[in-house]
Design a protein around this motif. Structure first.
Motif, PDB file in Angstrom:
ATOM      1  N   PHE A 167       0.851  -1.197   0.000  1.00  0.00           N
ATOM      2  CA  PHE A 167       0.000   0.000   0.000  1.00  0.00           C
ATOM      3  C   PHE A 167       0.880   1.239   0.000  1.00  0.00           C
ATOM      4  O   PHE A 167       1.801   1.363   0.815  1.00  0.00           O
ATOM      5  N   VAL A 168       0.610   2.147  -0.923  1.00  0.00           N
ATOM      6  CA  VAL A 168       1.292   3.439  -0.965  1.00  0.00           C
ATOM      7  C   VAL A 168       0.464   4.405  -0.132  1.00  0.00           C
ATOM      8  O   VAL A 168      -0.753   4.527  -0.321  1.00  0.00           O
ATOM      9  N   LEU A 203      -3.323   4.784  -1.581  1.00  0.00           N
ATOM     10  CA  LEU A 203      -3.500   4.439  -2.992  1.00  0.00           C
ATOM     11  C   LEU A 203      -4.014   3.009  -3.108  1.00  0.00           C
ATOM     12  O   LEU A 203      -3.391   2.078  -2.591  1.00  0.00           O
ATOM     13  N   LEU A 204      -5.143   2.850  -3.774  1.00  0.00           N
ATOM     14  CA  LEU A 204      -5.666   1.511  -4.047  1.00  0.00           C
ATOM     15  C   LEU A 204      -5.695   1.304  -5.552  1.00  0.00           C
ATOM     16  O   LEU A 204      -5.675   2.265  -6.325  1.00  0.00           O
ATOM     17  N   GLY A 205      -5.725   0.046  -5.964  1.00  0.00           N
ATOM     18  CA  GLY A 205      -5.821  -0.253  -7.384  1.00  0.00           C
ATOM     19  C   GLY A 205      -7.020  -1.148  -7.643  1.00  0.00           C
ATOM     20  O   GLY A 205      -7.282  -2.077  -6.878  1.00  0.00           O
ATOM     21  N   MET A 206      -7.763  -0.824  -8.705  1.00  0.00           N
ATOM     22  CA  MET A 206      -8.859  -1.703  -9.114  1.00  0.00           C
ATOM     23  C   MET A 206      -8.250  -2.822  -9.949  1.00  0.00           C
ATOM     24  O   MET A 206      -7.657  -2.572 -10.998  1.00  0.00           O
ATOM     25  N   LYS A 207      -8.404  -4.069  -9.474  1.00  0.00           N
ATOM     26  CA  LYS A 207      -7.836  -5.230 -10.175  1.00  0.00           C
ATOM     27  C   LYS A 207      -8.657  -5.497 -11.425  1.00  0.00           C
ATOM     28  O   LYS A 207      -9.855  -5.750 -11.346  1.00  0.00           O
ATOM     29  N   LYS A 208      -7.996  -5.398 -12.588  1.00  0.00           N
ATOM     30  CA  LYS A 208      -8.725  -5.482 -13.848  1.00  0.00           C
ATOM     31  C   LYS A 208      -8.839  -6.903 -14.387  1.00  0.00           C
ATOM     32  O   LYS A 208      -9.626  -7.181 -15.281  1.00  0.00           O
ATOM     33  N   ARG A 209      -7.988  -7.798 -13.854  1.00  0.00           N
ATOM     34  CA  ARG A 209      -8.042  -9.181 -14.364  1.00  0.00           C
ATOM     35  C   ARG A 209      -7.494 -10.142 -13.326  1.00  0.00           C
ATOM     36  O   ARG A 209      -6.812  -9.751 -12.383  1.00  0.00           O
ATOM     37  N   GLY A 210      -7.769 -11.431 -13.502  1.00  0.00           N
ATOM     38  CA  GLY A 210      -7.203 -12.474 -12.645  1.00  0.00           C
ATOM     39  C   GLY A 210      -7.826 -12.522 -11.257  1.00  0.00           C
ATOM     40  O   GLY A 210      -8.952 -12.065 -11.037  1.00  0.00           O
ATOM     41  N   GLY A 223       3.465   1.561 -11.545  1.00  0.00           N
ATOM     42  CA  GLY A 223       4.443   2.533 -12.034  1.00  0.00           C
ATOM     43  C   GLY A 223       5.191   3.255 -10.927  1.00  0.00           C
ATOM     44  O   GLY A 223       5.986   4.155 -11.194  1.00  0.00           O
ATOM     45  N   VAL A 224       4.957   2.857  -9.678  1.00  0.00           N
ATOM     46  CA  VAL A 224       5.596   3.498  -8.533  1.00  0.00           C
ATOM     47  C   VAL A 224       6.817   2.686  -8.093  1.00  0.00           C
ATOM     48  O   VAL A 224       6.745   1.462  -7.966  1.00  0.00           O
ATOM     49  N   THR A 225       7.939   3.377  -7.866  1.00  0.00           N
ATOM     50  CA  THR A 225       9.147   2.716  -7.353  1.00  0.00           C
ATOM     51  C   THR A 225       9.277   2.999  -5.867  1.00  0.00           C
ATOM     52  O   THR A 225       9.402   4.164  -5.461  1.00  0.00           O
ATOM     53  N   ALA A 226       9.260   1.936  -5.052  1.00  0.00           N
ATOM     54  CA  ALA A 226       9.412   2.108  -3.603  1.00  0.00           C
ATOM     55  C   ALA A 226      10.899   2.119  -3.261  1.00  0.00           C
ATOM     56  O   ALA A 226      11.639   1.228  -3.660  1.00  0.00           O
ATOM     57  N   LEU A 234      -2.375 -19.352   0.775  1.00  0.00           N
ATOM     58  CA  LEU A 234      -1.718 -18.127   0.314  1.00  0.00           C
ATOM     59  C   LEU A 234      -1.099 -17.422   1.509  1.00  0.00           C
ATOM     60  O   LEU A 234      -1.809 -17.048   2.450  1.00  0.00           O
ATOM     61  N   GLU A 235       0.209 -17.263   1.485  1.00  0.00           N
ATOM     62  CA  GLU A 235       0.917 -16.544   2.552  1.00  0.00           C
ATOM     63  C   GLU A 235       1.212 -15.147   2.031  1.00  0.00           C
ATOM     64  O   GLU A 235       2.088 -14.956   1.194  1.00  0.00           O
ATOM     65  N   VAL A 236       0.450 -14.163   2.506  1.00  0.00           N
ATOM     66  CA  VAL A 236       0.534 -12.812   1.938  1.00  0.00           C
ATOM     67  C   VAL A 236       1.282 -11.874   2.897  1.00  0.00           C
ATOM     68  O   VAL A 236       0.856 -11.664   4.032  1.00  0.00           O
ATOM     69  N   HIS A 237       2.396 -11.337   2.419  1.00  0.00           N
ATOM     70  CA  HIS A 237       3.215 -10.399   3.191  1.00  0.00           C
ATOM     71  C   HIS A 237       2.817  -8.983   2.815  1.00  0.00           C
ATOM     72  O   HIS A 237       2.949  -8.584   1.653  1.00  0.00           O
ATOM     73  N   ILE A 238       2.343  -8.241   3.801  1.00  0.00           N
ATOM     74  CA  ILE A 238       1.780  -6.913   3.535  1.00  0.00           C
ATOM     75  C   ILE A 238       2.747  -5.821   3.986  1.00  0.00           C
ATOM     76  O   ILE A 238       3.323  -5.892   5.080  1.00  0.00           O
ATOM     77  N   PHE A 239       2.926  -4.839   3.115  1.00  0.00           N
ATOM     78  CA  PHE A 239       3.840  -3.718   3.372  1.00  0.00           C
ATOM     79  C   PHE A 239       3.130  -2.413   3.054  1.00  0.00           C
ATOM     80  O   PHE A 239       2.130  -2.384   2.341  1.00  0.00           O
ATOM     81  N   LYS A 240       3.747  -1.314   3.564  1.00  0.00           N
ATOM     82  CA  LYS A 240       3.308   0.014   3.102  1.00  0.00           C
ATOM     83  C   LYS A 240       4.551   0.845   2.826  1.00  0.00           C
ATOM     84  O   LYS A 240       5.651   0.524   3.323  1.00  0.00           O
ATOM     85  N   THR A 241       4.376   1.893   2.041  1.00  0.00           N
ATOM     86  CA  THR A 241       5.486   2.804   1.775  1.00  0.00           C
ATOM     87  C   THR A 241       4.988   4.235   1.619  1.00  0.00           C
ATOM     88  O   THR A 241       3.914   4.475   1.054  1.00  0.00           O
ATOM     89  N   SER A 242       5.785   5.170   2.176  1.00  0.00           N
ATOM     90  CA  SER A 242       5.564   6.591   1.904  1.00  0.00           C
ATOM     91  C   SER A 242       6.817   7.143   1.249  1.00  0.00           C
ATOM     92  O   SER A 242       6.923   8.352   1.008  1.00  0.00           O
ATOM     93  N   ASP A 243       7.752   6.258   0.995  1.00  0.00           N
ATOM     94  CA  ASP A 243       9.086   6.598   0.493  1.00  0.00           C
ATOM     95  C   ASP A 243       9.215   6.021  -0.918  1.00  0.00           C
ATOM     96  O   ASP A 243       9.689   4.895  -1.091  1.00  0.00           O
TER      97      ASP A 243
END
Ligand code: 6OG
Length: 156
Positions: free
Chosen positions: A11-12, A19-26, A58-61, A81-90
């Motif tokens: 998450f940005v 910032l969220l993203g609408m998943k368009k496929r899959g 298109g964002v580089t963390a 599913l082992e999901v590792h969750i992160f956030k960034t402001s950088d």
């Protein structure tokens, strides 16, 4: 035998908005989520997280902060599913639409939980208050949580 798939979710964050993203496929199509996907052979979880964020938004963390770790199980599916969750402001770059995701900023008080995975509203409060957590969710199909637990942890 259950097998595990390791995934990332990023998450940005800016003050007061996310910032969220609408998943368009899959998997998860039609739902708002963070950016992420499978960790590939030969890369670390952190590298996978940054790569998926860049590919999908298109964002580089420059750096990522750990948020939580969730194991998802789906009834009648042996894959966990082992999901590792992160956030960034950088980060560098401006979010752009990609083949996979349509990004959009949401204010912290207007998160579209009704158009997100049903687990999200249960653990977003941990992310927003900077409390590290581990969680488990058992799903029936894509919409029903059969059982779950969430606990705050000292480290991940
Ligand atoms: P691809 O298969 O598109 O990656 N993901 C979930 N995210 C939330 N919030 N809830 C769930 O509940 C999820 N299951 C998977 C992990 C899938 C992306 O979706 C996330 C990945 O970022 C079941 O490569």
């Amino acid at each position: 035998m259950a097998s595990k798939k390791v995934l990332t979710l990023v998450f940005v964050k800016e003050p007061g908005k996310i910032l969220l993203g609408m998943k368009k496929r899959g998997f998860g199509q039609g739902r708002w989520n963070g950016f992420g996907g499978k960790v590939e052979k030969g890369e670390t979880i952190l590298e996978g997280a940054k790569r998926e964020l860049l590919e999908e938004s298109g964002v580089t963390a420059n750096s990522l902060t750990k948020v939580g770790l969730i194991n998802f199980e789906f009834e009648k599916d042996p894959v966990i599913l082992e999901v590792h969750i992160f956030k960034t402001s950088d980060y560098n770059g401006s979010p752009m639409e990609t083949e996979e995701m349509r990004p959009q900023w949401y204010t912290d008080d207007a998160i579209p939980f009704d158009k997100m995975w049903p687990d999200d509203h249960l653990w977003f409060p941990y992310m927003f208050s900077n409390r590290l957590f581990e969680a488990y969710f058992l799903f029936q199909g894509m919409d029903v949580i059969v059982s779950h637990w969430i606990k705050e942890v000292e480290s991940l």
